[in-house]
Write an enzyme that holds these catalytic residues in place. Sequence first.
Site, PDB file in Angstrom:
ATOM      1  N   TYR A  21      23.316  36.131   3.056  1.00  0.00           N
ATOM      2  CA  TYR A  21      21.938  36.592   3.238  1.00  0.00           C
ATOM      3  C   TYR A  21      21.207  35.654   4.196  1.00  0.00           C
ATOM      4  CZ  TYR A  21      23.187  39.086  -1.086  1.00  0.00           C
ATOM      5  OH  TYR A  21      23.835  39.837  -2.046  1.00  0.00           O
ATOM      6  N   HIS A  23      32.429  37.258  -2.950  1.00  0.00           N
ATOM      7  CA  HIS A  23      31.565  38.388  -2.598  1.00  0.00           C
ATOM      8  C   HIS A  23      32.354  39.689  -2.402  1.00  0.00           C
ATOM      9  CE1 HIS A  23      27.377  38.869  -0.497  1.00  0.00           C
ATOM     10  NE2 HIS A  23      27.649  39.898  -1.252  1.00  0.00           N
ATOM     11  N   SER A  65      21.698  46.329  -6.958  1.00  0.00           N
ATOM     12  CA  SER A  65      20.965  47.517  -6.484  1.00  0.00           C
ATOM     13  C   SER A  65      20.690  48.502  -7.630  1.00  0.00           C
ATOM     14  CB  SER A  65      21.716  48.209  -5.334  1.00  0.00           C
ATOM     15  OG  SER A  65      21.914  47.318  -4.254  1.00  0.00           O
ATOM     16  N   PRO A  66      20.152  47.993  -8.763  1.00  0.00           N
ATOM     17  CA  PRO A  66      19.941  48.871  -9.928  1.00  0.00           C
ATOM     18  C   PRO A  66      18.860  49.926  -9.695  1.00  0.00           C
ATOM     19  CG  PRO A  66      18.881  46.749 -10.295  1.00  0.00           C
ATOM     20  CD  PRO A  66      19.699  46.605  -9.029  1.00  0.00           C
ATOM     21  N   LEU A  67      18.060  49.725  -8.640  1.00  0.00           N
ATOM     22  CA  LEU A  67      17.039  50.733  -8.299  1.00  0.00           C
ATOM     23  C   LEU A  67      17.515  51.568  -7.112  1.00  0.00           C
ATOM     24  CD1 LEU A  67      13.912  48.408  -8.643  1.00  0.00           C
ATOM     25  CD2 LEU A  67      14.793  50.056 -10.305  1.00  0.00           C
ATOM     26  N   GLY A  68      18.837  51.598  -6.903  1.00  0.00           N
ATOM     27  CA  GLY A  68      19.384  52.380  -5.792  1.00  0.00           C
ATOM     28  C   GLY A  68      18.799  51.936  -4.463  1.00  0.00           C
ATOM     29  N   ARG A  69      18.655  50.611  -4.304  1.00  0.00           N
ATOM     30  CA  ARG A  69      18.061  49.991  -3.099  1.00  0.00           C
ATOM     31  C   ARG A  69      16.648  50.538  -2.867  1.00  0.00           C
ATOM     32  NH1 ARG A  69      22.180  47.081  -0.214  1.00  0.00           N
ATOM     33  NH2 ARG A  69      24.229  47.660  -0.931  1.00  0.00           N
ATOM     34  N   PHE A 107      15.429  53.476  -3.856  1.00  0.00           N
ATOM     35  CA  PHE A 107      15.340  54.935  -3.915  1.00  0.00           C
ATOM     36  C   PHE A 107      14.720  55.388  -5.250  1.00  0.00           C
ATOM     37  CE2 PHE A 107      17.959  58.242  -1.382  1.00  0.00           C
ATOM     38  CZ  PHE A 107      16.882  59.103  -1.362  1.00  0.00           C
ATOM     39  N   SER A 164      12.757  53.962  -7.202  1.00  0.00           N
ATOM     40  CA  SER A 164      11.361  53.556  -7.469  1.00  0.00           C
ATOM     41  C   SER A 164      10.397  54.680  -7.118  1.00  0.00           C
ATOM     42  CB  SER A 164      11.001  52.316  -6.639  1.00  0.00           C
ATOM     43  OG  SER A 164      10.796  52.688  -5.281  1.00  0.00           O
TER      44      SER A 164
END
Length: 334
Positions: free
Chosen positions: A63, A132, A212-216, A218, A220
Amino acid sequence: METKKINLGSQGLVVPAIGLGCMGMTGFQDGHMYGSADEGEAIATIHRSLELGGNFLDTADLYGPFKNEQLIAKAIQGNRDKYIIASKFGWEIDDNDNVTWAINGKKEYVKKSVERSLKNLNTDHIDLYYMHRLDKNTPIEETVEAMSDLVKEGKIGYIGLSEVSSETVSRANAVHPITAVQSEYSLFERTVEERGILATLKELGIGFVAYSPLGRGFLSGQIRSIDDLPEDDFRRAIPRFQEAHFYKNIELVKAIENMAEEKNISSSQLALAWIISKGIFPIPGTKRRKYLEQNMAAVDVNLSNAELTKLDSIVPLGTDTGKPYDEFSMGLID
Ligand SMILES: NC(=O)c1ccc[n+]([C@@H]2O[C@H](COP(=O)([O-])OP(=O)(O)OC[C@H]3O[C@@H](n4cnc5c(N)ncnc54)[C@H](OP(=O)(O)O)[C@@H]3O)[C@@H](O)[C@H]2O)c1
């Protein structure tokens, strides 16, 4: 403030029920991951996570590269031991800080990577250190043996792997106990469930970390059109966010939002509570205090069996929401 704690894996690592994904807090090379980031707000978010008991930070050498670990070092200065830090290595980064896009799991590279991350994080140990991605040209045993040496030397606390198959994690676990596997997991991405990887981890007593539990973003509900994503946004390269899937996926998001509204919570909180209800540890990413506070509050959301069934009927297992990566990156998943 205290928050609920859970055991991650069976080696003694205790973590808050929700962690903080830091990836979006810095850009990548000359571009952005998820829109521009403000350093002051990112650091304030890391501090707020500690106040709320969510003191688990997820980062990686990739990152930036390195900028994210350096930002974390700045944020946790003077408070190192109050945080649990997870970092990752494997995407080869050369001595000029260029990402070569090869995956390197060789013994010498593991040792070189950890020294670099320790320096960038300004610490003498990393609590959880992940490979990773699998280096398909190096036996997993060699990589894990090198990581095992790092545990013995006190440079890392626990060993993790990211985006690996059941076979790889079983082989790795025979060399040194693996504490956690981190892979993408959300209402939109259930491949680890479909491939039986979650079942393998349960059998082996290995924790699962949902990235990415929020689908990156999406799930939200904040992204309504492809044009909501900045030109240099990483998500534009992901099939799930492209024309063929985007508008179908938005309909699913709307149904999830309606359900959240009935419960007086946000769709992000519903998406996180669904993961937590499965005993899984999510690390939602945000670079602002407002979202962090909302996400941390998902720990207190209880979902009844009827609500879980309803969510499963909105996005049944096997729903095609589009691939989570472009073809090159899909090829790096084990
Ligand atoms: N192992 C791997 O290969 C891998 C791959 C990807 C990610 N990860 C790790 O997993 C972490 C989390 O994944 P992620 O960041 O990719 O995706 P994510 O958590 O699914 O979503 C992050 C996005 O959601 C937005 N968001 C967060 N909370 C919100 C809320 N309550 N309301 C509205 N929007 C909200 C964020 O906005 P803002 O950014 O504007 O705050 C950001 O754009 C990363 O930070 C990284 O540490 C690991």
